[in-house]
Design an enzyme around this catalytic site. Structure first.
Site, PDB file in Angstrom:
ATOM      1  CE  LYS A 273      -3.954  -1.789   2.676  1.00  0.00           C
ATOM      2  NZ  LYS A 273      -5.010  -1.599   1.660  1.00  0.00           N
ATOM      3  NE  ARG A 347     -10.717  -9.876  -2.818  1.00  0.00           N
ATOM      4  CZ  ARG A 347     -10.931  -8.986  -3.774  1.00  0.00           C
ATOM      5  NH1 ARG A 347     -11.060  -9.368  -5.024  1.00  0.00           N
ATOM      6  NH2 ARG A 347     -11.044  -7.707  -3.486  1.00  0.00           N
TER       7      ARG A 347
END
Ligand code: BES
Ligand code: ZN
Ligand code: ZN
Length: 499
Positions: A273, A347
């Protein structure tokens, strides 16, 4: 520690440091809300003009502190605005505002509208939630919270259902505050191993027969074939964990599974990130915290709904052992996934947990996660997205409404589910497709691949799980505990509908 008491009484003569009343706005000006009338009478006709002269308009969120100079027994009067139509959520918010504006009072009396059990619950929940503060790690931090006693006034204080609602509010907000603490805890303290230990201890502390926690270690995860949790966790110096919680009431009328994302820190992994997006990523375990808190509350309330909770815990870090874009992971049950973005890690850990939950064929799976920034773009940072089967989504929406949490339905379009299933050339599923549009729906569609035939709901709480600003209404700064009330209310409604 604050002691909470529910009783009937006169707020003008109660002997606490502060008294809280609500004031609403009508076409005719300010009116004192039910519960506060004796205080207004003590001041006489000058009361409303006095508030106006002090600049108080009665708007929701507004608050005014008045030294009483002996007009009533309490030294301080706290007036909170209820706005135009003081409904249940208005009362909840007002109680939260009051909690942050007590000016060091050691004791307080709340004289807000409490016509029924629901309002008593809203006042108590709003007050506890709104007054929550994380102790932090500052050397100069104030020691104990100074509020020793909070009294909620209610004319129907002796009614069974009112007393029950008051107790339930304390149970729910008590566990929600632990969830907030976990979210606020620095990620060098809270890692998958320490978080698993804390969950185990917290669940054991409830001392409720039928409630238990089991920590699944990384070796056991390997035996179970949980390649998603292991894959995400393999870059970290701390091994991943899965905590399974069980609430087995004597005569359950339904059985549900609750699944939470517990990434104790999300650096993005190799798909790292940008620095500014990383600073709040200790909060990426808020879903798991909400699940653990909700399971304990459901058990403590003795709700006749069997619950299996799953907290999927890993730390997403870049390193020589981290998973790479291009890797193929095998999820529990055998589905293979091509990794294209290591920052879409939620996920993957959830896939294992949902797959494990689906195997047990519960009546429904409710999954909650800080899953996508795209959901925050879509709905703002106070509203959670709710995805899944329409009838189940409706039940979750109703529960959230009653609990005073904001959710909004979001779609899982068939063509996006097709992308998930068909766009990888090497694996069964494509983890992520680098198309910016509909990223929340893509993530939700990915999750539904693991639910088998089980009714499924996904709550994306990336926005509302964290309040980066100051407290507002019953929402404190920092970790908010979002989802705990909705999950408990969902279970309570299941229990009731089966009566
Ligand atoms: N933990 C983040 C999502 C998130 C974003 C939570 C902002 C709280 C606030 C998640 O793992 C993530 O990185 N999601 C990616 C998804 C993308 C790669 C499809 C995102 O939102 O950018
Ligand atoms: Zn991520
Ligand atoms: Zn994440």
């Amino acid at each position: 520690m604050t002691t909470y008491t529910l009783r009937k009484g006169n707020p003008a003569s109660t002997r606490t440091d502060a008294v809280v009343i609500g004031v609403a706005t009508t076409d005719k000006g300010l009116t004192v809300a039910p519960g506060g009338e004796p205080v207004a009478s003590a001041y006489g006709r000058k009361f409303a003009p006095m508030l106006t002269a002090m600049g108080f308009g009665g708007k929701a969120g507004e608050v005014l502190r008045v030294p009483t100079g002996g007009t009533i027994s309490a030294a301080t009067l706290v007036v909170v605005g209820l706005g135009k139509e003081p409904d249940l959520s208005g009362v909840r918010r007002a109680a939260g505002v009051a909690a942050r504006n007590l000016a060091n009072a050691a004791s307080v009396t709340l004289a807000l509208p409490t016509p029924d059990a629901e309002h008593v619950r809203a006042v108590a929940e709003g007050f506890i939630a709104g007054g929550y503060r994380f102790a932090g790690r500052k050397q100069s931090a104030p020691t104990e919270d100074g509020l020793a006693e909070a009294i909620v006034l209610c004319d129907a204080a002796r009614r069974g259902e009112v007393k029950e609602a008051f107790a339930a509010a304390q149970t729910i907000e008590g566990v929600a505050s632990t969830a907030r603490d976990w979210v606020n805890t620095p990620p060098n303290e809270l890692n998958p191993v320490t978080f698993a230990e804390a969950i185990d201890e917290f669940t054991g502390d409830a001392k409720v027969k039928g409630l238990s926690a089991h920590v699944v270690t990384d070796e056991e995860l390997r035996e179970l074939g949980c390649g998603g949790i292991l894959g995400v966790g393999q870059g970290s110096a701390t091994r991943p964990r899965l905590v399974r919680l069980t609430w087995a009431p004597e005569r359950p009328v339904a059985r549900i599974a609750l699944v939470g994302k517990g990434i104790t820190y999300d650096s993005g992994g190799l798909t790292i990130k940008p620095g500014s997006s990383m600073t709040t990523m200790k909060t990426d375990m808020a879903g798991a915290a909400a699940v653990v808190a909700a399971v304990r509350a459901i058990a403590e309330l003795g709700l006749p709904v069997a619950v299996d909770g799953y907290a999927a815990l890993a730390e997403n870090m870049p390193s020589g052992t981290a998973m790479r874009p291009g890797d193929v992971l095998t999820i529990h049950g055998g589905t293979t996934v091509e990794i294209t973005n290591t920052d879409a890690e939620g996920r993957l850990v959830l896939a294992d947990a949902i797959s494990l939950a689906a195997e047990t064929e519960p009546d429904a799976i409710i999954e909650i996660s800080t899953l996508t920034g795209a959901c925050v773009v879509a709905l703002g940072d106070r509203v959670a997205g709710v995805f899944g089967d329409e009838d189940q989504v409706a039940l979750v929406e109703q529960a959230a409404d009653a609990a005073g949490e904001l959710v909004w339905p979001m779609p899982i379009p068939e063509h996006i589910a097709d992308n998930v299933r068909h766009d990888s050339k090497v694996a069964d599923l494509l983890q992520h497709n680098w198309v910016r549009w509909g990223a929340s729906s893509y993530a939700a569609a990915f999750l539904t691949q693991f639910r088998g035939e089980v009714p499924f709901v996904h709550l994306d709480i990336a926005g509302p799980s964290w309040n980066g600003g100051s407290g507002w209404g019953s929402t404190p700064a920092g970790g908010t505990g979002f989802g705990v009330r909705t999950l408990v209310e969902y279970a309570a409604r299941l229990a009731q509908s089966a009566d």
